[in-house]
Design a protein around this motif. Structure first.
Motif, PDB file in Angstrom:
ATOM      1  N   ASP A 235       0.854  -1.190   0.000  1.00  0.00           N
ATOM      2  CA  ASP A 235       0.000   0.000   0.000  1.00  0.00           C
ATOM      3  C   ASP A 235       0.887   1.236   0.000  1.00  0.00           C
ATOM      4  N   ASN A 237       0.069   4.638  -1.258  1.00  0.00           N
ATOM      5  CA  ASN A 237      -0.715   5.780  -0.774  1.00  0.00           C
ATOM      6  C   ASN A 237       0.152   7.037  -0.597  1.00  0.00           C
ATOM      7  N   GLN A 238       0.876   7.400  -1.651  1.00  0.00           N
ATOM      8  CA  GLN A 238       1.726   8.590  -1.640  1.00  0.00           C
ATOM      9  C   GLN A 238       1.325   9.506  -2.795  1.00  0.00           C
ATOM     10  N   THR A 239       1.236  10.813  -2.505  1.00  0.00           N
ATOM     11  CA  THR A 239       0.818  11.797  -3.507  1.00  0.00           C
ATOM     12  C   THR A 239       1.994  12.714  -3.849  1.00  0.00           C
ATOM     13  N   THR A 248      -1.570  10.430  -7.263  1.00  0.00           N
ATOM     14  CA  THR A 248      -1.485   9.574  -6.088  1.00  0.00           C
ATOM     15  C   THR A 248      -1.207   8.138  -6.528  1.00  0.00           C
ATOM     16  N   GLY A 250      -1.324   4.371  -5.494  1.00  0.00           N
ATOM     17  CA  GLY A 250      -2.046   3.567  -4.516  1.00  0.00           C
ATOM     18  C   GLY A 250      -1.410   2.210  -4.293  1.00  0.00           C
ATOM     19  N   THR A 251      -2.157   1.144  -4.526  1.00  0.00           N
ATOM     20  CA  THR A 251      -1.692  -0.216  -4.257  1.00  0.00           C
ATOM     21  C   THR A 251      -0.761  -0.719  -5.361  1.00  0.00           C
ATOM     22  N   GLU A 262      -1.392   1.012  -9.047  1.00  0.00           N
ATOM     23  CA  GLU A 262      -2.583   1.845  -9.244  1.00  0.00           C
ATOM     24  C   GLU A 262      -2.192   3.320  -9.153  1.00  0.00           C
ATOM     25  N   ASN A 264      -3.750   7.310  -9.434  1.00  0.00           N
ATOM     26  CA  ASN A 264      -4.947   8.150  -9.399  1.00  0.00           C
ATOM     27  C   ASN A 264      -4.574   9.589  -9.736  1.00  0.00           C
ATOM     28  N   ARG A 305      -8.311   7.033 -13.110  1.00  0.00           N
ATOM     29  CA  ARG A 305      -7.576   5.949 -12.438  1.00  0.00           C
ATOM     30  C   ARG A 305      -7.080   4.939 -13.458  1.00  0.00           C
TER      31      ARG A 305
END
Length: 451
Positions: A235, A237-239, A248, A250-251, A262, A264, A305
């Motif tokens: 995970d 989860n860094q922008t 961003t 994601g996974t 992923e 975003n 996405r």
């Protein structure tokens, strides 16, 4: 061809016994020499032009790249040498370090199923598979020696729903003898593979004697014990922000055949972000695992996405891993619409002066309209890149939507010509096309630590 067969006989005595089943289908009488000559002449005229059918799979971003020189790591070369008949197959995936590692770790599943139809012998040589990706290796042999032009018309797995596919060469020239190719299948998330893949492949063969459509069916066994449960998940989860555009990560899921990350994009971004030029994974030794450049490079989840795919380092087990990039192809959202005045044969809106409309023509084959564009681009980053400029959907001035199913490109250097085919019909001018990729960029260093 005789030399090839002798080599195969020496290398595969146990597999050749499985290939003896074949079915000869007589070639029906058909097209005359005049039509055949016309086909050959047409192919000669278009020899330097690259055509592609726009994929119906909107979830996939497909990039097909020619395979050139063959170089293997010492480990892969040694492994290939121990398994008879595998070397020609592994040459097809030398561009992907992750697949080389998979083969080095006994991930190739030999199949060796053959059939002869209409003077062509097809052999399903083997597969590489995991929960994310299936790659089928096959060989076509022109066993009757007849000159023909062979077109790949389609492929599917009949016992699995919602499966997209991509493949390499779509046509073989008239003097072809042996061709080895791959087909990649991408199951939807959560799809459980069956014990057998029911493969259906369709080819069209045009020779001086006849034009025929041939369908092959193969039942391919799958050893699921090789790959079930083999994946790692992180995970992130860094922008990050690049020139005001928020992204961003994601996974990240690591499979033996590829890695999916992923991504975003903030809906409030003022630019449409198309593709990363140099997004890659880097381990503590500085070894890079780049984006997949031959096959499925990503999947679109929705407008903002994506899942981007990388060569896999699953078998490397790095101690530390980083995600890095420095440039992204992007365009102002307000500049993505291109308007084509059909009467005046000119662009009334365009992103910049690099793109021009050269002409509007008509296809001699089927009467489709052809919008002929020219893109001037001398950026060193694009020296070897061919752009898929436009989305397949377009609309006319009435707001009615249409679909283009074929594009073409030709030229090299700084000037490239693009052809966009539109079905015959009455359109209210102007037409509106939508930019899918374009050689304008934003820049900024991305350096994220994954572990």
């Amino acid at each position: 061809m005789d030399e090839y067969r002798d080599e195969q006989a020496r290398e595969l005595p146990e597999l050749e016994a499985m290939k003896e089943y074949m079915e000869d289908i007589p070639i029906p009488s058909g097209i005359d020499a005049t039509i055949w000559s016309g086909i050959k002449a047409g192919r000669q005229r278009r020899r330097r032009r690259v055509f592609s059918r726009m994929a119906a799979y909107t979830a996939c971003l497909l990039l097909v790249v020619s395979v050139a020189s063959v170089r293997f790591s010492p480990e892969v070369a040694a492994y290939v040498g121990e398994i008879p008949g595998l070397k020609p197959l592994v040459e097809l995936i030398h561009y992907d370090k992750g697949l080389e590692l998979a083969i080095d770790n006994d991930f190739m599943q030999p199949v060796a199923l053959s059939e002869v139809r209409d003077g062509i012998k097809m052999t399903i040589d083997g597969i590489i598979a995991d929960e994310s990706r299936i790659i089928v290796f096959y060989t076509l042999e022109n066993v009757d020696g007849q000159k023909s032009v062979v077109h790949f018309q389609g492929v599917r797995l009949t016992n699995i729903k919602n499966m997209s596919s991509s493949y390499g060469s779509a046509a073989f020239e008239e003097d072809w003898k042996i061709r080895q190719e791959t087909i990649e299948f991408q199951p939807e998330d959560g799809t459980r593979l069956p014990d057998t893949l029911e493969l259906e492949m369709k080819f069209n063969k045009v020779s001086e004697a006849a034009t025929t459509d041939t369908v092959w069916h193969f039942s391919i066994p799958v050893d699921k014990a090789k790959f079930e449960g083999l994946k790692e998940t992180y995970d992130l989860n860094q922008t990050v922000t690049v020139e005001g555009q928020r992204i961003t990560f994601g996974t990240m899921t690591v499979y033996p055949t590829r890695i999916g990350v992923e991504v975003n994009y903030d809906p409030a971004n003022t630019k449409k972000l198309f593709y990363f030029d140099d997004l890659r994974l880097v381990d503590e030794r500085g070894e890079e695992f780049s984006s997949i450049m031959n096959g499925v490079s990503g999947s679109t989840l929705d407008e903002n996405r994506q899942v981007l795919y990388f060569q896999s380092n699953y078998f490397k087990k790095p101690k530390h891993l980083y995600l890095r990039a420095s440039s992204i192809r992007a365009l102002d959202k307000a500049k993505r619409e291109i308007k084509v005045d059909l009467e005046q044969k000119k662009l009334t809106t365009r992103p910049d002066s690099q793109l021009t409309l050269k002409d509007i023509g008509t296809s001699a084959d089927d009467g489709q309209g052809i919008l002929i564009f020219e893109l001037k681009n001398d950026n060193p980053l694009d020296q070897d890149r061919m752009y898929s400029l436009f989305e397949s959907n377009y609309k006319d001035a009435s707001g009615k939507s249409f679909q283009s199913h074929m594009t073409g490109s030709s030229g090299n250097g700084s000037d490239t010509e693009y052809e966009y085919y539109i079905p015959k019909g009455k359109y209210q001018s102007p037409l509106t096309l939508f930019i899918q990729d374009y050689p304008t960029r934003i820049h900024g260093d991305i350096d994220l630590k994954i572990k």
